[in-house]
Design an enzyme around this catalytic site. Structure first.
Site, PDB file in Angstrom:
ATOM      1  N   LYS A  71       0.761  -1.110   0.250  1.00  0.00           N
ATOM      2  CA  LYS A  71       0.004  -0.492  -0.011  1.00  0.00           C
ATOM      3  C   LYS A  71       0.780   0.967   0.373  1.00  0.00           C
ATOM      4  CE  LYS A  71      -3.487   2.765   0.857  1.00  0.00           C
ATOM      5  NZ  LYS A  71      -4.503   3.302  -0.059  1.00  0.00           N
ATOM      6  N   LYS A 112      -0.240  11.833   5.443  1.00  0.00           N
ATOM      7  CA  LYS A 112      -0.829  10.159   6.381  1.00  0.00           C
ATOM      8  C   LYS A 112       0.027   8.869   6.409  1.00  0.00           C
ATOM      9  CE  LYS A 112      -3.949   6.980   6.917  1.00  0.00           C
ATOM     10  NZ  LYS A 112      -4.021   6.139   6.220  1.00  0.00           N
TER      11      LYS A 112
HETATM   12  P1  NAP Z   1     -12.895   8.556   6.968  1.00  0.00           P
HETATM   13  O1  NAP Z   1     -14.242   9.263   5.428  1.00  0.00           O
HETATM   14  O2  NAP Z   1     -12.218   9.626   7.708  1.00  0.00           O
HETATM   15  O3  NAP Z   1     -13.229   7.366   8.312  1.00  0.00           O
HETATM   16  C1  NAP Z   1     -12.318   7.083   9.103  1.00  0.00           C
HETATM   17  C2  NAP Z   1     -13.153   6.839  10.543  1.00  0.00           C
HETATM   18  O4  NAP Z   1     -12.449   5.567  11.522  1.00  0.00           O
HETATM   19  C3  NAP Z   1     -14.193   7.150  10.938  1.00  0.00           C
HETATM   20  O5  NAP Z   1     -15.302   6.489  10.512  1.00  0.00           O
HETATM   21  C4  NAP Z   1     -13.250   7.543  12.589  1.00  0.00           C
HETATM   22  O6  NAP Z   1     -15.054   7.691  13.276  1.00  0.00           O
HETATM   23  C5  NAP Z   1     -12.918   5.986  13.114  1.00  0.00           C
HETATM   24  N1  NAP Z   1     -12.160   6.341  13.603  1.00  0.00           N
HETATM   25  C6  NAP Z   1     -10.964   7.129  13.879  1.00  0.00           C
HETATM   26  N2  NAP Z   1     -10.215   6.462  14.960  1.00  0.00           N
HETATM   27  C7  NAP Z   1     -10.857   6.362  15.009  1.00  0.00           C
HETATM   28  C8  NAP Z   1     -10.518   5.350  16.713  1.00  0.00           C
HETATM   29  N3  NAP Z   1     -10.086   6.067  17.457  1.00  0.00           N
HETATM   30  N4  NAP Z   1     -11.801   4.967  17.461  1.00  0.00           N
HETATM   31  C9  NAP Z   1     -12.529   3.955  16.319  1.00  0.00           C
HETATM   32  N5  NAP Z   1     -12.720   5.129  15.261  1.00  0.00           N
HETATM   33  C10 NAP Z   1     -12.334   5.351  14.671  1.00  0.00           C
HETATM   34  O7  NAP Z   1     -11.466   7.549   6.817  1.00  0.00           O
HETATM   35  P2  NAP Z   1     -11.371   6.827   5.219  1.00  0.00           P
HETATM   36  O8  NAP Z   1     -11.592   7.834   3.407  1.00  0.00           O
HETATM   37  O9  NAP Z   1     -12.711   5.993   5.770  1.00  0.00           O
HETATM   38  O10 NAP Z   1     -10.852   6.268   5.619  1.00  0.00           O
HETATM   39  C11 NAP Z   1     -10.037   5.011   6.351  1.00  0.00           C
HETATM   40  C12 NAP Z   1      -9.328   4.271   6.202  1.00  0.00           C
HETATM   41  O11 NAP Z   1      -8.912   3.942   4.782  1.00  0.00           O
HETATM   42  C13 NAP Z   1      -7.559   5.098   6.091  1.00  0.00           C
HETATM   43  O12 NAP Z   1      -6.194   4.623   6.843  1.00  0.00           O
HETATM   44  C14 NAP Z   1      -6.796   5.870   5.167  1.00  0.00           C
HETATM   45  O13 NAP Z   1      -5.986   5.775   4.323  1.00  0.00           O
HETATM   46  C15 NAP Z   1      -7.472   4.523   4.232  1.00  0.00           C
HETATM   47  N6  NAP Z   1      -7.752   4.819   2.402  1.00  0.00           N
HETATM   48  C16 NAP Z   1      -8.962   5.108   2.053  1.00  0.00           C
HETATM   49  C17 NAP Z   1      -9.452   5.762   1.258  1.00  0.00           C
HETATM   50  C18 NAP Z   1     -10.241   6.856  -0.109  1.00  0.00           C
HETATM   51  O14 NAP Z   1     -10.276   7.127  -0.952  1.00  0.00           O
HETATM   52  N7  NAP Z   1     -10.925   7.252   1.432  1.00  0.00           N
HETATM   53  C19 NAP Z   1      -8.910   5.342  -0.060  1.00  0.00           C
HETATM   54  C20 NAP Z   1      -7.575   3.655   0.338  1.00  0.00           C
HETATM   55  C21 NAP Z   1      -7.223   3.412   1.684  1.00  0.00           C
HETATM   56  P3  NAP Z   1     -15.428   9.158  13.499  1.00  0.00           P
HETATM   57  O15 NAP Z   1     -16.416   9.028  12.691  1.00  0.00           O
HETATM   58  O16 NAP Z   1     -15.521   8.902  14.439  1.00  0.00           O
HETATM   59  O17 NAP Z   1     -14.269  10.377  13.522  1.00  0.00           O
END
Ligand code: NAP
Length: 293
Positions: free
Chosen positions: A172, A240
């Site tokens: 990744k 990040k």
């Molecule tokens: P996001 O929309 O910001 O969602 C992150 C989720 O994790 C939120 O619901 C957040 O809760 C929860 N969270 C964060 N810290 C937490 C904790 N300590 N305990 C419990 N829940 C927690 O991010 P995302 O885009 O879905 O990305 C999630 C992961 O996938 C990341 O590692 C990112 O790098 C990876 N990713 C993302 C994409 C993309 O296109 N978005 C693509 C590939 C990989 P709250 O709602 O309370 O903040």
């Protein structure tokens, strides 16, 4: 064989991934830090839990998709973490993007409780998560991968067992270098076209059919043309990921100048308060440096 599944982290990626597990007919327990994030899953028939520990106590295989390494640490090892609910034979599958070394450490801690772990970060964005077409890059033991593969099939299309613990996160990190440098290249090309007095939309259309064509030129290029930076993949998450790359590059004694440059541009976006924009907003930095914006 019926397996009870769990999902922790219901954001942009986690919510549609968990929904696809439900659509495939699996029994599902979910936990979201904010109760509101669990509602769409509860509406789809998932059971809501009060903590990651509660999820692990109910499920045989628990998926995680949260933001960063300390978040995964809290979800697995925190006071209410998964580790306090797992049983021998449970599997924890972390689909967040985190440091490879941390992935290995979490696998070791869970191993002391007789639980297995896979690191399984994804690529393909929100659209891939919704359409169940994600690329999933997996690290961990082959037999555990084989047990979890049917559930990966409900969330993704290109599913590769890369190697032992941490190997999925290394893959990744490589993905994020290619993505970041390509977004930068598309931003520079479209800025060059605009400043040359040539329609950047026509340039994008022309380039899409040749060797410069890519999914990033297609999707991020269009977002740059539309000035539409609704995430998608947030600047703060891409920052990040490049920090993970640059930290490991330093430990490995590697020089990655292109990745380092884009990391600086992401830092600039964070400084200007743009951390929640889509990472296609890199074009804003390129334009500012060129006196265009
Ligand atoms: P996001 O929309 O910001 O969602 C992150 C989720 O994790 C939120 O619901 C957040 O809760 C929860 N969270 C964060 N810290 C937490 C904790 N300590 N305990 C419990 N829940 C927690 O991010 P995302 O885009 O879905 O990305 C999630 C992961 O996938 C990341 O590692 C990112 O790098 C990876 N990713 C993302 C994409 C993309 O296109 N978005 C693509 C590939 C990989 P709250 O709602 O309370 O903040």
């Amino acid at each position: 064989m019926t397996m009870k599944l769990g999902f922790v982290g219901l954001g942009i990626m986690g919510r549609p991934m968990a929904l696809n597990l439900r659509k495939a007919g699996h029994v599902l327990w979910v936990y979201g830090r904010r109760a509101a994030t669990m509602k769409p899953l509860a509406d789809a028939g998932a059971a809501m839990c009060s903590s990651p520990k509660d999820v692990a106590a109910n499920a045989d295989v628990v998926f995680i998709c949260v933001s960063d390494t300390p978040d995964v640490e809290q979800v697995i090892l925190g006071d209410d973490g998964l580790i306090h609910g797992v049983r021998p034979g449970s599997v924890v599958v972390d689909m967040s993007t985190i440091s490879p070394a941390a992935a290995r450490a979490f696998a070791s801690e869970l191993g002391k409780r007789g639980a297995d772990m896979l690191d399984a970060p994804v690529s393909g964005g929100e659209v891939g998560a919704i359409n169940a077409t994600l690329s999933i890059m997996v690290g961990g033991q082959p037999d555990v991968f084989a047990r979890v593969k049917p559930f990966f099939d409900a969330m993704g299309k290109n599913i590769v067992h890369v190697g032992d613990h941490g190997a999925g996160q290394v893959a990744k990190a490589c993905n994020q270098v290619v993505a970041a440098v390509t977004i930068e290249a598309v931003a520079e090309a479209l800025t060059f076209a605009r400043r040359s007095g040539v329609d950047p939309a026509k340039v994008r259309a022309a380039l899409l059919g040749g060797f410069a064509g890519s999914k990033i030129l297609e999707a991020h290029g269009q977002r740059m043309l539309d000035n539409d930076f609704k995430p998608g993949f947030k600047v703060k998450l891409h920052q990040k990921d490049l920090k993970i790359v640059m930290d490991d590059a330093r430990k490995l004694g590697l020089t990655l100048p292109c990745a380092a440059l884009v990391a600086q541009h992401l830092n600039a976006l964070m400084d200007s308060g743009d951390g929640d924009l889509d990472s296609a907003a890199i074009v804003k930095v390129v334009e500012r440096l060129s006196g265009t914006r």
